[in-house]
Design an enzyme around this catalytic site. Sequence first.
Site, mmCIF file in Angstrom:
data_model
loop_
_atom_site.group_PDB
_atom_site.id
_atom_site.type_symbol
_atom_site.label_atom_id
_atom_site.label_comp_id
_atom_site.label_asym_id
_atom_site.label_seq_id
_atom_site.Cartn_x
_atom_site.Cartn_y
_atom_site.Cartn_z
ATOM 1 N N ARG A 1 32.669 2.550 -3.547
ATOM 2 C CA ARG A 1 33.654 2.285 -2.980
ATOM 3 C C ARG A 1 35.006 2.033 -3.819
ATOM 4 O O ARG A 1 36.176 2.112 -2.851
ATOM 5 C CB ARG A 1 33.319 0.795 -1.979
ATOM 6 N N LYS B 1 39.998 -1.189 0.117
ATOM 7 C CA LYS B 1 40.526 -2.495 -0.880
ATOM 8 C C LYS B 1 41.277 -2.258 -0.969
ATOM 9 O O LYS B 1 41.152 -2.570 -2.803
ATOM 10 C CB LYS B 1 37.886 -2.567 -1.094
ATOM 11 N N GLU C 1 37.183 -9.248 12.158
ATOM 12 C CA GLU C 1 35.736 -9.731 11.078
ATOM 13 C C GLU C 1 36.638 -10.618 10.024
ATOM 14 O O GLU C 1 37.656 -11.439 11.148
ATOM 15 C CB GLU C 1 35.759 -8.682 9.481
HETATM 16 N N1 PMP Z 1 35.645 -7.514 4.171
HETATM 17 C C1 PMP Z 1 37.321 -8.458 4.456
HETATM 18 C C2 PMP Z 1 38.486 -8.447 4.104
HETATM 19 C C3 PMP Z 1 36.786 -8.387 2.028
HETATM 20 O O1 PMP Z 1 37.363 -9.003 1.324
HETATM 21 C C4 PMP Z 1 35.724 -8.332 2.176
HETATM 22 C C5 PMP Z 1 35.134 -9.027 0.818
HETATM 23 N N2 PMP Z 1 34.850 -8.358 0.030
HETATM 24 C C6 PMP Z 1 33.886 -8.435 2.790
HETATM 25 C C7 PMP Z 1 34.867 -8.278 4.145
HETATM 26 C C8 PMP Z 1 32.914 -8.228 2.538
HETATM 27 O O2 PMP Z 1 33.010 -6.887 1.631
HETATM 28 P P1 PMP Z 1 31.994 -7.498 0.191
HETATM 29 O O3 PMP Z 1 29.789 -7.690 1.050
HETATM 30 O O4 PMP Z 1 31.286 -5.970 0.383
HETATM 31 O O5 PMP Z 1 31.994 -7.953 -0.871
#
Ligand code: PMP
Length: 289
Positions: free
Chosen positions: A50, A149, A182
């Site tokens: 990612r 990200k 989210e």
């Molecule tokens: N959405 C956002 C905006 C985030 O910052 C995160 C944390 N990284 C997630 C979802 C969850 O992603 P992950 O499970 O890959 O940590």
Amino acid sequence: MIIYMDGEYLPKEEAKVSVFDHGLLYGDGVFEGIRAYNGRVFRLNEHLDRLYDSAKTIDLDIGMTKSAMEEVVLETLRRNELKDAYIRLVVTRGVGDLGLDPRKCQKPTIFVIATGWGAMYGDLYEKGLKAITVSVRRNPADALPPNVKSLNYLNNILAKIEANYKGGDEAIFFDTNGYIAEGSGDNIFIVKNGVILTPHTLNNLRGITRLVLLEVAAELGIPVREQNLGYFDLYSADEVLVSGSAAEIAPVTLIDGRKIGTGKPGPVASQLIAAFQTKTQNEGKEIYK
Ligand code: PMP
């Protein structure tokens, strides 16, 4: 604490970023938040994939192979003698001038912080989180794709500020079409009549923990559906959950002051959390071989 920074392992006090770094000046860069459990880094390949995909999308050449980056993460954990840790891996556009043109930045700035960090939400895994649906919308995918990200977390921070003022532990974002997107730092799930419902992944981050949760649900024989969801689904849910590398899997029991289901963490949440813990304790890239 030892920090990896641009090819060196430095004491925390010596790990410094220039005021001309575009990560700082413009939020121009990408990052990952990763956890290690029981001497293993959980889903490291997925996080690296990612990171590199995010970098590719913003035309940022990391200039280091994924396997070299993997070794840097493992070595940072070793130098800090950590078995259980939260790891922050950051790649910025690097040092440039005061203009925003990324072509002025010669090479990226890369650093890795590894620190012991326990449960992010403390006793709320048993009690349940209070969440607030916020008025600020998740940035649309055609403006700044939430799939990237990036270091630009101001949209998320605005949501968090609103939740803080309204007494919430976490914010729930809607997208500009009015669908649930989210949390400010996690993905969201609704449980209704024994089915797990979760939004499509265009207007949110493709969470790695989200995929683990879906994997665990399949193993437990709990059906999952990805679909558009709105206020109705949220307020009438039997259970609501959030997932993230930092947050792990946490139940949400109150949204905008309304009880979700019984107002207590539900049976699906506890099943998923238990299965998630088994996975995190037993899977991952070994740090000390
Ligand atoms: N959405 C956002 C905006 C985030 O910052 C995160 C944390 N990284 C997630 C979802 C969850 O992603 P992950 O499970 O890959 O940590």
